[in-house]
Design a protein around this motif. Structure first.
Motif, PDB file in Angstrom:
ATOM      1  N   GLY A  56       0.793  -1.192   0.057  1.00  0.00           N
ATOM      2  CA  GLY A  56       0.020   0.036   0.228  1.00  0.00           C
ATOM      3  C   GLY A  56       0.897   1.068   0.138  1.00  0.00           C
ATOM      4  N   HIS A  57       1.981   1.296   0.783  1.00  0.00           N
ATOM      5  CA  HIS A  57       2.895   2.431   1.159  1.00  0.00           C
ATOM      6  C   HIS A  57       3.434   2.453  -0.391  1.00  0.00           C
ATOM      7  CE1 HIS A  57       5.837   4.850   2.772  1.00  0.00           C
ATOM      8  NE2 HIS A  57       6.708   4.544   1.803  1.00  0.00           N
ATOM      9  N   GLU A  58       3.951   1.475  -1.205  1.00  0.00           N
ATOM     10  CA  GLU A  58       4.845   1.647  -2.235  1.00  0.00           C
ATOM     11  C   GLU A  58       3.851   2.062  -3.465  1.00  0.00           C
ATOM     12  OE1 GLU A  58       7.858   1.813  -2.796  1.00  0.00           O
ATOM     13  OE2 GLU A  58       8.107   1.403  -0.488  1.00  0.00           O
ATOM     14  N   ILE A  59       2.532   1.603  -3.601  1.00  0.00           N
ATOM     15  CA  ILE A  59       1.678   1.947  -4.444  1.00  0.00           C
ATOM     16  C   ILE A  59       1.299   3.544  -4.352  1.00  0.00           C
ATOM     17  CG2 ILE A  59      -0.766   1.908  -5.246  1.00  0.00           C
ATOM     18  CD1 ILE A  59      -0.592  -1.118  -4.340  1.00  0.00           C
ATOM     19  N   ALA A  60       1.099   3.835  -3.087  1.00  0.00           N
ATOM     20  CA  ALA A  60       1.010   5.479  -2.706  1.00  0.00           C
ATOM     21  C   ALA A  60       1.933   6.259  -3.462  1.00  0.00           C
ATOM     22  CB  ALA A  60       0.956   5.630  -1.188  1.00  0.00           C
ATOM     23  N   HIS A  61       3.290   5.722  -3.301  1.00  0.00           N
ATOM     24  CA  HIS A  61       4.261   6.510  -3.948  1.00  0.00           C
ATOM     25  C   HIS A  61       3.997   6.846  -5.264  1.00  0.00           C
ATOM     26  CE1 HIS A  61       7.345   7.147  -0.592  1.00  0.00           C
ATOM     27  NE2 HIS A  61       7.568   6.029  -0.436  1.00  0.00           N
ATOM     28  N   ALA A  62       3.658   5.752  -6.266  1.00  0.00           N
ATOM     29  CA  ALA A  62       3.120   6.078  -7.495  1.00  0.00           C
ATOM     30  C   ALA A  62       1.928   6.866  -7.663  1.00  0.00           C
ATOM     31  CB  ALA A  62       2.851   4.579  -8.029  1.00  0.00           C
ATOM     32  N   LYS A  85      16.696   8.336  -2.653  1.00  0.00           N
ATOM     33  CA  LYS A  85      15.744   8.411  -1.432  1.00  0.00           C
ATOM     34  C   LYS A  85      14.380   9.313  -1.844  1.00  0.00           C
ATOM     35  CE  LYS A  85      17.569   8.590   2.971  1.00  0.00           C
ATOM     36  NZ  LYS A  85      18.482   8.890   3.937  1.00  0.00           N
ATOM     37  N   TYR A  86      13.279   9.001  -1.227  1.00  0.00           N
ATOM     38  CA  TYR A  86      12.153   9.982  -1.348  1.00  0.00           C
ATOM     39  C   TYR A  86      12.527  10.953  -0.156  1.00  0.00           C
ATOM     40  CZ  TYR A  86       9.631   6.880  -4.312  1.00  0.00           C
ATOM     41  OH  TYR A  86       9.099   6.036  -5.583  1.00  0.00           O
ATOM     42  N   GLY A  87      11.717  12.089  -0.260  1.00  0.00           N
ATOM     43  CA  GLY A  87      11.939  13.031   0.780  1.00  0.00           C
ATOM     44  C   GLY A  87      11.258  12.688   1.925  1.00  0.00           C
ATOM     45  N   GLN A  98       7.580  13.150   1.312  1.00  0.00           N
ATOM     46  CA  GLN A  98       6.752  12.109   0.655  1.00  0.00           C
ATOM     47  C   GLN A  98       6.595  11.078   1.148  1.00  0.00           C
ATOM     48  OE1 GLN A  98      10.087  12.209  -2.470  1.00  0.00           O
ATOM     49  NE2 GLN A  98       8.832  13.398  -3.879  1.00  0.00           N
ATOM     50  N   GLU A  99       7.525  10.524   2.053  1.00  0.00           N
ATOM     51  CA  GLU A  99       7.503   9.308   3.092  1.00  0.00           C
ATOM     52  C   GLU A  99       6.126   9.390   3.855  1.00  0.00           C
ATOM     53  OE1 GLU A  99       8.642   6.430   3.058  1.00  0.00           O
ATOM     54  OE2 GLU A  99       9.998   6.988   1.276  1.00  0.00           O
ATOM     55  N   SER A 100       6.218  10.538   4.469  1.00  0.00           N
ATOM     56  CA  SER A 100       4.692  10.641   5.242  1.00  0.00           C
ATOM     57  C   SER A 100       3.470  10.586   4.488  1.00  0.00           C
ATOM     58  CB  SER A 100       5.006  11.689   6.316  1.00  0.00           C
ATOM     59  OG  SER A 100       4.164  12.912   5.896  1.00  0.00           O
ATOM     60  N   THR A 147      16.284   3.781   2.822  1.00  0.00           N
ATOM     61  CA  THR A 147      15.328   4.570   2.056  1.00  0.00           C
ATOM     62  C   THR A 147      14.136   4.839   2.748  1.00  0.00           C
ATOM     63  OG1 THR A 147      14.540   2.786   0.839  1.00  0.00           O
ATOM     64  CG2 THR A 147      16.391   4.084  -0.503  1.00  0.00           C
ATOM     65  N   HIS A 148      13.807   3.912   3.735  1.00  0.00           N
ATOM     66  CA  HIS A 148      12.719   3.928   4.627  1.00  0.00           C
ATOM     67  C   HIS A 148      12.880   3.938   5.854  1.00  0.00           C
ATOM     68  CE1 HIS A 148      10.875   3.121   0.716  1.00  0.00           C
ATOM     69  NE2 HIS A 148       9.805   3.602   0.937  1.00  0.00           N
ATOM     70  N   PRO A 149      13.444   4.945   6.635  1.00  0.00           N
ATOM     71  CA  PRO A 149      13.784   4.944   7.961  1.00  0.00           C
ATOM     72  C   PRO A 149      12.552   4.608   8.813  1.00  0.00           C
ATOM     73  CG  PRO A 149      14.030   7.034   7.358  1.00  0.00           C
ATOM     74  CD  PRO A 149      13.896   6.413   5.952  1.00  0.00           C
TER      75      PRO A 149
HETATM   76 ZN   LIG Z   1       8.447   4.997   0.849  1.00  0.00          ZN
END
Ligand SMILES: [Zn+2]
Length: 266
Positions: free
Chosen positions: A135-141, A191-193, A196-198, A241-243
């Motif tokens: 779900g998290h990865e799809i959200a980045h897209a 890395k995403y910012g 973007q991660e949140s 990349t995902h702390p």
């Molecule tokens: Zn991420």
């Protein structure tokens, strides 16, 4: 005078080059259009599948991963439809693949190309854990973070000069894209910012909730991910990349009521 025109042109381009993220409504820099992103993704994805060992569709692990993927894809379609964003994913050709690899990783490219590495399955542990990371990865897209990250990279490399951005070659773009997804250059993974991660956490929780997975369990996955790093000789690329630190966990807790609203509608 000339400088002024260039400045105005740049300002106009940047204004034009902004798009909004569904759900959060944040404006983002977008120097690469969706069509370009999809073709870059297509090329990068094809190369990745050629170079890696795809687990056969009949394998029970693949069946499991595709099941979770399909549930999430349906949830994304429902969400985008509800919010009036279905146009944004109309050209998506969703695909879910499981790849044989010790790496703890997963990603979703623009256009809906989702890859899960077998190495992450012991950490995702169950369907809900897997739904958290997918779900998290799809959200980045969906939030077009790849295009945003590429735009930032291009702007940095080229000094954001209008003409240069417009004429940046497609091979340069492909290279930036491949770096972003770690295709052919796993060490250079961009890395995403933090924002973007949140944002991906917030959207990802929503997608998993609509798909029928309890978003409260998302925190458990990130804690297992963090614990798994201690048992590995080399910390997993995904964690760099995902702390999965306090900032992420408290952010997730903040977005939980919103996601639970979707979950309880089920
Ligand atoms: Zn991420």
């Amino acid at each position: 005078m000339k400088l002024k025109i260039v400045f105005l042109a740049a300002a106009f381009l940047l204004f034009e080059a902004c798009s909004k993220v569904p759900l959060t409504g944040r404006s983002q820099l977008s120097l690469v259009d969706e069509g370009q992103m999809l073709s870059l993704a297509q090329a990068s994805y094809a190369e990745f599948l050629k170079e890696n060992k795809v687990v056969p569709a009949s394998d029970k692990q693949t069946v499991f991963v595709k099941k979770v993927g399909d549930n999430l894809i349906n949830a994304v379609k429902v969400f985008m439809n509800q919010k009036g964003y279905s146009q944004q994913i109309k050209d998506y050709k969703w695909e879910v693949n499981l790849v044989e690899s010790k790496e703890l990783n997963a990603w979703c490219m623009p256009g809906g190309k989702i890859v899960v590495y077998t190495g992450i399955l012991p950490v995702t542990k169950d369907e809900t854990g897997l739904a958290t990371v997918m779900g998290h990865e799809i959200a980045h897209a969906i939030a077009r973070h790849g295009a945003e990250r590429m735009s930032q990279q291009m702007a940095a490399q080229m000094g954001a000069v209008v003409g240069n951005v417009a004429t940046s070659s497609s091979s340069q773009n492909q290279q930036i894209f491949n770096e972003l997804y770690g295709v052919g250059a796993p060490l250079a993974l961009l890395k995403y910012g933090r924002n973007q991660e949140s944002e991906a956490d917030r959207l990802g929780l929503t997608f998993m909730a609509i798909a029928g997975y309890d978003p409260r369990k998302a925190v458990d996955f990130w804690q297992r991910m963090s614990a798994s790093a201690k048992t590995q000789q080399k910390p997993p690329e995904f964690l760099s990349t995902h702390p999965s630190d306090e900032t992420r966990i408290s952010g997730i807790q903040k977005y939980l009521p919103e996601a639970l609203g979707y979950y309880n509608q089920k």
